[in-house]
Design an enzyme around this catalytic site. Structure first.
Site, PDB file in Angstrom:
ATOM      1  NE  ARG A 198       5.036  10.381   7.637  1.00 60.25           N
ATOM      2  CZ  ARG A 198       4.095   9.724   7.034  1.00 60.25           C
ATOM      3  NH1 ARG A 198       4.050   8.143   7.233  1.00 60.25           N
ATOM      4  NH2 ARG A 198       3.243   9.823   6.136  1.00 60.25           N
ATOM      5  CG  HIS A 242      10.759  -6.665  -0.728  1.00 60.39           C
ATOM      6  ND1 HIS A 242       9.818  -6.487  -1.344  1.00 60.39           N
ATOM      7  CD2 HIS A 242      11.460  -5.919  -0.341  1.00 60.39           C
ATOM      8  CE1 HIS A 242       9.969  -5.318  -1.570  1.00 60.39           C
ATOM      9  NE2 HIS A 242      11.093  -4.543  -0.833  1.00 60.39           N
ATOM     10  CG  HIS A 290       5.200   0.701   3.228  1.00 59.45           C
ATOM     11  ND1 HIS A 290       4.145   1.734   3.172  1.00 59.45           N
ATOM     12  CD2 HIS A 290       6.349   1.312   3.676  1.00 59.45           C
ATOM     13  CE1 HIS A 290       4.721   2.678   3.680  1.00 59.45           C
ATOM     14  NE2 HIS A 290       5.894   2.738   3.927  1.00 59.45           N
ATOM     15  CG  HIS A 317      -8.977  -3.123   2.668  1.00 58.74           C
ATOM     16  ND1 HIS A 317      -8.779  -1.966   2.652  1.00 58.74           N
ATOM     17  CD2 HIS A 317      -8.115  -3.886   1.617  1.00 58.74           C
ATOM     18  CE1 HIS A 317      -7.892  -1.724   1.674  1.00 58.74           C
ATOM     19  NE2 HIS A 317      -7.559  -2.652   0.916  1.00 58.74           N
ATOM     20  CG  HIS A 372       5.112   6.103 -14.466  1.00 59.70           C
ATOM     21  ND1 HIS A 372       5.175   6.323 -13.285  1.00 59.70           N
ATOM     22  CD2 HIS A 372       5.919   5.018 -14.454  1.00 59.70           C
ATOM     23  CE1 HIS A 372       5.895   5.251 -12.345  1.00 59.70           C
ATOM     24  NE2 HIS A 372       6.280   4.580 -13.422  1.00 59.70           N
TER      25      HIS A 372
END
Length: 313
Positions: free
Chosen positions: A120, A106, A116, A155, A185
């Site tokens: 994993r 940030h 971000h 990209h 939402h």
């Protein structure tokens, strides 16, 4: 019955992934410390009561980052949490081992995007059955003020990371990212996307591990040129307040939709490390609407799935 040779191979594979992920964390923290005027990441090594632990590194109030975290974790337990079995319900109740690197940066300057990345590796096992493994990860970009050349560069690097693995990989993972980082939402994407993949085992371990490494290694190549272009842009209170408002969307996504957050909390992970992705300051403004025609209003056109490489060519 379980094959001892297969188990031995999986153990060797886990060691290779562990070595790569720990070195990736080190490389990224070193690079970001250099960009932050020598401000160091605080290091917090922790253990998980249920098994395993991690190394959480957080930098605050650097010359570039208001806050950033780069975490490495290696955890294991008797039962896979529900967030990890959504696509593999047959593994519900299996023991698991998971390791990964996750970061969020940030910046102070609203003209520098938040970003971000996560890469994993999971292994799950049920008694008497062969271990099952898979990879996941990706990276995405969340600008507050959108610049076409930055998005195009982001990209292009994402596409280049995927090229060795087939022509369909970038479009597939780009679309997956758009779908995953979507705030239903709000009817908008969290940012301008990037790559996202999960449950990757097709093609064998070597191919999948190479893809994971290609994505992890591409991150700094994708992000640092954008930082260099934007970090010295002048900004005022208007831009700062808009940044804090838009950070609210980041919080909403991470707490409502993000599978990594849910996995960490459901698995009894360390809360501080799980939530280090959240920004240090944020605001919500009831019924906010940007001034029509303003730079702030312009952002809305970027918060939807788009074919960036053809549209911004």
């Amino acid at each position: 019955m379980s094959d001892p040779d297969h188990k031995s191979a999986v153990k060797a594979e886990k060691a290779r992934v562990w070595s790569y992920l720990s070195s990736l964390q080190e490389r990224i923290t070193t690079a970001m410390e250099a960009l932050n005027g020598g401000t160091r990441f605080g290091r917090d090594v922790w253990t998980r009561p249920g098994g395993g632990g991690g190394d959480s590194r957080v930098l605050r109030n650097g010359t570039l980052l208001e806050q950033g975290g780069v975490g490495f974790s290696h955890v294991f337990g008797d039962h896979l949490p529900p967030a990890a079995t959504l696509a593999r319900p047959e593994l519900a109740g299996a023991s698991f081992e998971a390791m990964g690197v996750s970061l969020v940066f940030h910046p102070h300057n609203p003209y520098v995007p938040t970003t971000h990345m996560n890469v994993r590796f999971f292994v799950a096992e049920k008694p008497g059955e062969e271990p099952v493994w898979w990879f996941g990860g990706g990276f995405d970009l969340t600008p507050y003020y959108a610049f076409d050349e930055d998005i195009r560069h982001w990209h292009q690097i994402a596409q280049s990371a995927c090229v060795p693995f087939g022509e369909t990989v970038y479009p597939q993972y780009k679309d997956w990212c758009d779908q995953y980082f979507y705030l239903k939402h709000r009817s908008e994407t969290r940012g301008v996307g990037g790559l996202f993949f999960d449950d990757l085992s097709t093609g064998g371990f070597e191919r999948c591990f190479a893809l994971l490494q290609s994505v992890g290694n591409a991150f700094l190549t994708a992000y640092l040129p954008i930082v260099d272009r934007r970090r010295h842009e002048a900004f005022g209170e208007r831009e700062r307040q808009f940044q804090l408002y838009r950070r609210g969307r980041y919080v909403e996504f991470n707490l409502v939709f993000d599978r990594g957050t849910l996995f960490g909390l459901q698995s009894g992970g360390r809360t501080e490390s799980i939530l280090m992705s959240l920004p240090p300051l944020v605001r919500w403004d009831y019924g906010y609407e940007p001034t029509p025609g303003s730079a702030e209003a312009r952002l809305s056109d970027y918060l939807r799935p788009r074919n960036w490489l053809s549209e911004l060519a």
